[in-house]
Design an enzyme around this catalytic site. Sequence first.
Site, mmCIF file in Angstrom:
data_model
loop_
_atom_site.group_PDB
_atom_site.id
_atom_site.type_symbol
_atom_site.label_atom_id
_atom_site.label_comp_id
_atom_site.label_asym_id
_atom_site.label_seq_id
_atom_site.Cartn_x
_atom_site.Cartn_y
_atom_site.Cartn_z
ATOM 1 N N THR A 1 0.869 -1.177 0.000
ATOM 2 C CA THR A 1 0.000 0.000 0.000
ATOM 3 C C THR A 1 0.907 1.227 0.000
ATOM 4 O OG1 THR A 1 -0.061 0.390 2.379
ATOM 5 C CG2 THR A 1 -1.541 -1.302 1.524
ATOM 6 N N CYS A 2 0.297 2.412 0.051
ATOM 7 C CA CYS A 2 1.146 3.618 0.067
ATOM 8 C C CYS A 2 1.922 3.716 1.381
ATOM 9 C CB CYS A 2 0.318 4.873 -0.182
ATOM 10 S SG CYS A 2 -1.093 5.008 0.901
ATOM 11 N N SER B 1 -1.826 1.664 11.545
ATOM 12 C CA SER B 1 -1.984 2.547 10.379
ATOM 13 C C SER B 1 -1.344 3.905 10.635
ATOM 14 C CB SER B 1 -3.468 2.756 10.072
ATOM 15 O OG SER B 1 -4.050 1.542 9.662
ATOM 16 N N ASP C 1 -7.503 3.721 10.575
ATOM 17 C CA ASP C 1 -7.787 3.735 9.139
ATOM 18 C C ASP C 1 -7.918 2.285 8.678
ATOM 19 O OD1 ASP C 1 -7.959 4.108 6.467
ATOM 20 O OD2 ASP C 1 -6.202 5.387 6.267
ATOM 21 N N GLN D 1 -6.947 -4.447 1.573
ATOM 22 C CA GLN D 1 -5.666 -4.849 0.951
ATOM 23 C C GLN D 1 -5.311 -6.279 1.363
ATOM 24 O OE1 GLN D 1 -4.083 -2.899 -1.119
ATOM 25 N NE2 GLN D 1 -4.878 -0.868 -0.707
ATOM 26 N N GLY E 1 -5.152 10.864 -12.072
ATOM 27 C CA GLY E 1 -5.028 9.490 -11.559
ATOM 28 C C GLY E 1 -6.276 9.101 -10.781
ATOM 29 N N GLY F 1 -6.284 6.636 -8.252
ATOM 30 C CA GLY F 1 -5.941 5.850 -7.055
ATOM 31 C C GLY F 1 -6.981 6.066 -5.975
ATOM 32 N N LYS F 2 -7.087 5.091 -5.058
ATOM 33 C CA LYS F 2 -8.155 5.112 -4.050
ATOM 34 C C LYS F 2 -8.150 6.404 -3.214
ATOM 35 C CE LYS F 2 -10.600 1.757 -1.328
ATOM 36 N NZ LYS F 2 -10.637 0.399 -0.842
ATOM 37 N N ILE F 3 -6.962 6.825 -2.762
ATOM 38 C CA ILE F 3 -6.891 8.037 -1.935
ATOM 39 C C ILE F 3 -7.339 9.247 -2.761
ATOM 40 C CG2 ILE F 3 -5.344 9.596 -0.663
ATOM 41 C CD1 ILE F 3 -3.715 7.165 0.167
#
EC number: 1.2.1.70
Length: 418
Positions: free
Chosen positions: A57-58, A113, A118, A124, A193, A195-197
């Site tokens: 993940t990030c 997290s 979070d 994930q 983009g 991406g989820k965030i």
Amino acid sequence: MRSYHISKHNSFYAIGLSYKKADAEVRGKFSLDVLGVDHIMVQAKEQGIDGLLVISTCNRTELYGFAQHPFQLIKLLCDQTLGNVEEFQEVAYVYKNHDAISHMFRVGTGLDSQILGDFEIISQIKQGFYRSKKQEMANPFLERLCNAVIQASKRIKNETELSSGATSVAFASVKYILNTISDISEKNILLFGTGKIGRNTCENLIKHSKNSHITLINRTREKAEVIAGKFDLTVKDYGDLQTEIRKADILVVATGAQLPTISKALIYPKKPLLILDLSVPKNVSDDVLELDNVSLVHLDQLSQITDDTLTKRKEFVPKAEAINEQVRKEFLKWLETRKFAPVINALKEKLKTMKAEEIDFHSKKLSDFNQDQAEIISERIIQKITKQFANHLKSSEVDTQDSLELIQKVFQLELDSK
């Protein structure tokens, strides 16, 4: 401490790195896309590793799996990423058996997290297990462990307020924008983009800023159109990126690219621009800071924004930890049972063979022999004997391994090699 092995030679390890010691640049070197995860699985299978789960993940990249030595897992990660062993060792952690199991519980329930509570990480873990299964690298241990962590996560969500209130990187991004930019509803916002965030930031922006000047660009236009459709946003082609950046007052970057996609050359220097880089690896080149009008904020800086919500969440940590401990103990009990199940099953089969021989002998010898009654009585005795052995093996005062060997010896049991 007793070690919980599935095979005699391998231990269960968790190896990885996270935001705690590795900054975004280092995490970027070790990040994995879906293809990278699949390559690791294929290599692991060739090396005879039984059971592997990968999450990237990030905030973290981690491998959970069975190996003779953790270096096998570390090497798999380094071979598939831009990072090397020396860099990994500077920021890494390695957990074994009990500690590896506990670590996954902490990670999966939001206690580890970057923003406490979070719960994004649980999806994930589900996704990672799905990939393991697809590549035939999941085993009953990993399946049961993932399910236990998911169960703990659900209970913590339902029974505590660890994830109450809006606190996430996406929320922190919006809060930062609202605090930094005045007249937000008049500004042009570009989201690059999907991406989820980035998507969550976009949703939060619409909710809190009442802004209709939001444009979305993605390499694959179809993906952008799906998201834009939900929120009624404008979609532009990837080829229009430079033009749209020059129009923008705020640029939110949330791509999954492995190298920076936004650089100084794309930016019009005469106009103020706030850039939020929500990608790992970083997707905005540092050279943009050479321009006077540009401010750049990265995910890691946003994650440090704390508020009252976070303070409130901390109160629920002890309760969340207690739930984790309860579910973890249930998992370990299952694991212990699994360890002696083959011996108990072999014992049951041995006793059934003895029963069949005896019933056969007496049915020939006695004319009024009631076979049905003999079957029922014998079966009940077998159940009681095996239960006594199982209870003995479950006892914490007992050395399980010695007892298992003794039972095998006394009853001359042959275990199924599986």
